[in-house]
Design an enzyme around this catalytic site. Structure first.
Site, PDB file in Angstrom:
ATOM      1  N   GLU A  98      46.421 119.072  34.777  1.00 59.42           N
ATOM      2  CA  GLU A  98      46.147 118.026  34.020  1.00 59.42           C
ATOM      3  C   GLU A  98      46.494 116.655  34.591  1.00 59.42           C
ATOM      4  OE1 GLU A  98      45.827 119.849  29.414  1.00 59.42           O
ATOM      5  OE2 GLU A  98      47.666 118.849  30.048  1.00 59.42           O
ATOM      6  N   CYS A 111      48.403 109.448  36.259  1.00 63.31           N
ATOM      7  CA  CYS A 111      49.320 110.149  36.343  1.00 63.31           C
ATOM      8  C   CYS A 111      48.925 111.433  36.737  1.00 63.31           C
ATOM      9  CB  CYS A 111      50.037 110.424  34.900  1.00 63.31           C
ATOM     10  SG  CYS A 111      51.389 111.522  34.827  1.00 63.31           S
ATOM     11  N   CYS A 118      56.050 124.465  36.341  1.00 64.20           N
ATOM     12  CA  CYS A 118      57.259 123.757  37.112  1.00 64.20           C
ATOM     13  C   CYS A 118      58.367 124.727  36.772  1.00 64.20           C
ATOM     14  CB  CYS A 118      57.635 122.285  36.205  1.00 64.20           C
ATOM     15  SG  CYS A 118      58.910 121.337  36.875  1.00 64.20           S
ATOM     16  N   CYS A 122      63.317 121.815  32.477  1.00 60.27           N
ATOM     17  CA  CYS A 122      63.667 120.760  31.551  1.00 60.27           C
ATOM     18  C   CYS A 122      63.577 121.297  30.206  1.00 60.27           C
ATOM     19  CB  CYS A 122      63.103 119.380  31.748  1.00 60.27           C
ATOM     20  SG  CYS A 122      63.426 118.885  33.599  1.00 60.27           S
ATOM     21  N   CYS A 125      60.694 119.541  27.996  1.00 62.21           N
ATOM     22  CA  CYS A 125      59.320 119.442  28.556  1.00 62.21           C
ATOM     23  C   CYS A 125      58.529 120.527  28.299  1.00 62.21           C
ATOM     24  CB  CYS A 125      59.378 119.186  30.051  1.00 62.21           C
ATOM     25  SG  CYS A 125      57.908 119.167  31.017  1.00 62.21           S
ATOM     26  N   GLU A 166      57.489 119.442  39.696  1.00 63.44           N
ATOM     27  CA  GLU A 166      58.411 118.573  40.307  1.00 63.44           C
ATOM     28  C   GLU A 166      57.809 118.122  41.716  1.00 63.44           C
ATOM     29  OE1 GLU A 166      60.891 116.511  42.054  1.00 63.44           O
ATOM     30  OE2 GLU A 166      61.660 116.970  39.967  1.00 63.44           O
ATOM     31  N   LEU A 220      66.622 110.520  34.440  1.00 63.18           N
ATOM     32  CA  LEU A 220      68.082 110.779  33.948  1.00 63.18           C
ATOM     33  C   LEU A 220      68.204 111.320  32.796  1.00 63.18           C
ATOM     34  CD1 LEU A 220      71.000 109.934  34.627  1.00 63.18           C
ATOM     35  CD2 LEU A 220      70.518 107.783  33.619  1.00 63.18           C
ATOM     36  N   ASN A 298      58.525 112.922  22.953  1.00 64.53           N
ATOM     37  CA  ASN A 298      57.061 113.225  22.384  1.00 64.53           C
ATOM     38  C   ASN A 298      57.152 114.241  21.844  1.00 64.53           C
ATOM     39  OD1 ASN A 298      55.837 110.578  23.050  1.00 64.53           O
ATOM     40  ND2 ASN A 298      56.090 111.293  25.035  1.00 64.53           N
ATOM     41  N   CYS A 341      54.291 111.792  27.764  1.00 60.62           N
ATOM     42  CA  CYS A 341      55.034 112.193  28.708  1.00 60.62           C
ATOM     43  C   CYS A 341      55.658 113.712  28.087  1.00 60.62           C
ATOM     44  CB  CYS A 341      56.399 111.215  28.849  1.00 60.62           C
ATOM     45  SG  CYS A 341      57.634 111.628  30.101  1.00 60.62           S
TER      46      CYS A 341
END
Length: 353
Positions: A98, A111, A118, A122, A125, A166, A220, A298, A341
């Site tokens: 996407e 984006c 990935c 995280c 995510c 990443e 971060l 989000n 995000c």
């Protein structure tokens, strides 16, 4: 650039201008033809070698024999009430990725993704729930921008590598794609309009600046190592102190800054004490060299975190602002279509926990 087997066709969009010049020499042609082909691909946006009419017929036939022009297909397009557009692409092997178009006044940012899924993992995510499928090729990265730019009323001004994956775990292909975006004989984006984001793959951050002069963003998302160990598992390998050391060494041009992305999550990293810790991190790197983006989490299915209330977000933002930090409260865009995000995902590929 050595081509070991000329019977294996090369994806011409996988070549930077420099690589393409070397490739033309290897097939016993003049290197200046690379300038022509590069322009046909990225300015004229042709889909076949036969359309490259300033090349001789014999050269076009040679290109058809030894190379091909790759494409990817649009699987679907979703539009948000705020103007954000999500594009899902189907790759030649059936994998799905996407991209997101984000309008903001005269600016239109795309984006883009760098991997299918990935591996960083995280915790907040949704993409991480897919695991890692594979790296994208150079052309698959570039084609996201090319196809989006051909949509009606679209004039892309900015590119951010903040979609699936990443980027610094797909270092070579990401660097090559960035070089194609920056090429003055191709897409000709300003180096200040291309941003590569990383969760903190430290062994490639300084190497990135040696390869391409694009802007750097670092996720971060935590004010302490304890938080970051939980949210971003690679912190156990490259912790906040090592991040600070590398970012202090990152060479910046005048008026250039590194962006620290901070996803703010309710009851995790949203307190005034967290803001104070972030300020200390910024000071250690160099307050004039850092911009902080505060991004509210989000929410999405399958992730047990919540968005902070507006009062806490404003307190966090105001504290940093009053301490002289260049800080932006980045509003969510496209969350109603799963384009904000941390929300990009192929649902059928989500790993069931």
């Amino acid at each position: 650039m050595e081509i070991k087997n000329k019977e294996e066709k090369i994806d011409i969009k996988s070549l930077t201008l420099e690589d393409m010049r070397a490739w033309f020499i290897d097939i016993k042609e003049k290197s200046f033809h690379a300038n022509q082909v590069h322009r046909w691909l990225y300015v004229q946006k042709v889909k076949s070698f036969d359309e490259m009419t300033n090349l001789s017929k014999s050269l076009r036939e040679k290109l058809i024999k030894y190379a091909y022009i790759s494409q990817i297909d649009v699987d679907f397009i979703a539009s948000s009430k705020d103007g954000t557009v999500k594009i899902r692409y189907k790759l030649n092997d059936g994998e799905l990725i996407e991209s997101v178009l984000i309008p903001d006044g005269k600016r239109l940012t795309i984006c883009i993704s760098s991997q299918v899924g990935c591996a960083v993992g995280c915790e907040f995510c949704f993409t991480a729930k897919m695991g890692i499928r594979r790296n994208l090729t150079t052309s698959e990265i570039v084609n996201q921008v090319l196809i989006a730019s051909e949509m009606d009323n679209v004039e892309i001004t900015n590119i951010v590598y903040m979609g699936m994956g990443e980027p610094l775990n797909n270092f070579d292909n990401v660097v090559k794609s960035a070089k194609i975006f920056l090429s003055d004989r191709g897409l000709n984006f300003s180096k200040r309009k291309v941003v590569i984001s990383t969760s903190g793959i430290l062994n490639n951050i300084l190497k990135l600046r040696e390869e391409v002069p694009v802007r750097l963003a670092l996720s971060l998302n935590s004010s302490t190592n304890k938080q970051r160990d939980r949210l971003i598992p690679i912190n156990k390998k490259w912790n906040i102190e090592s991040l600070i050391d590398v970012l202090k060494k990152f060479p910046l041009e005048p008026k250039e800054s590194i962006t620290l992305e901070y996803v703010i999550i309710k009851n995790i990293n949203d307190t005034l004490e967290d803001a104070k810790n972030v300020l200390n991190i910024v000071k250690k790197i160099g307050i004039k060299n850092i911009k902080v983006n505060v991004i509210p989490f989000n929410e999405h299915d399958g992730i047990n975190f919540s968005r902070p209330n507006e009062k806490n977000i404003e307190k966090f933002h105001t504290y940093l602002f009053e301490k002289g930090v260049d800080v932006l409260y980045r509003k969510s865009r496209g969350d109603d279509i799963g384009a904000a995000c941390g929300q990009l995902v192929v649902p059928e590929l989500v790993v069931k926990l």
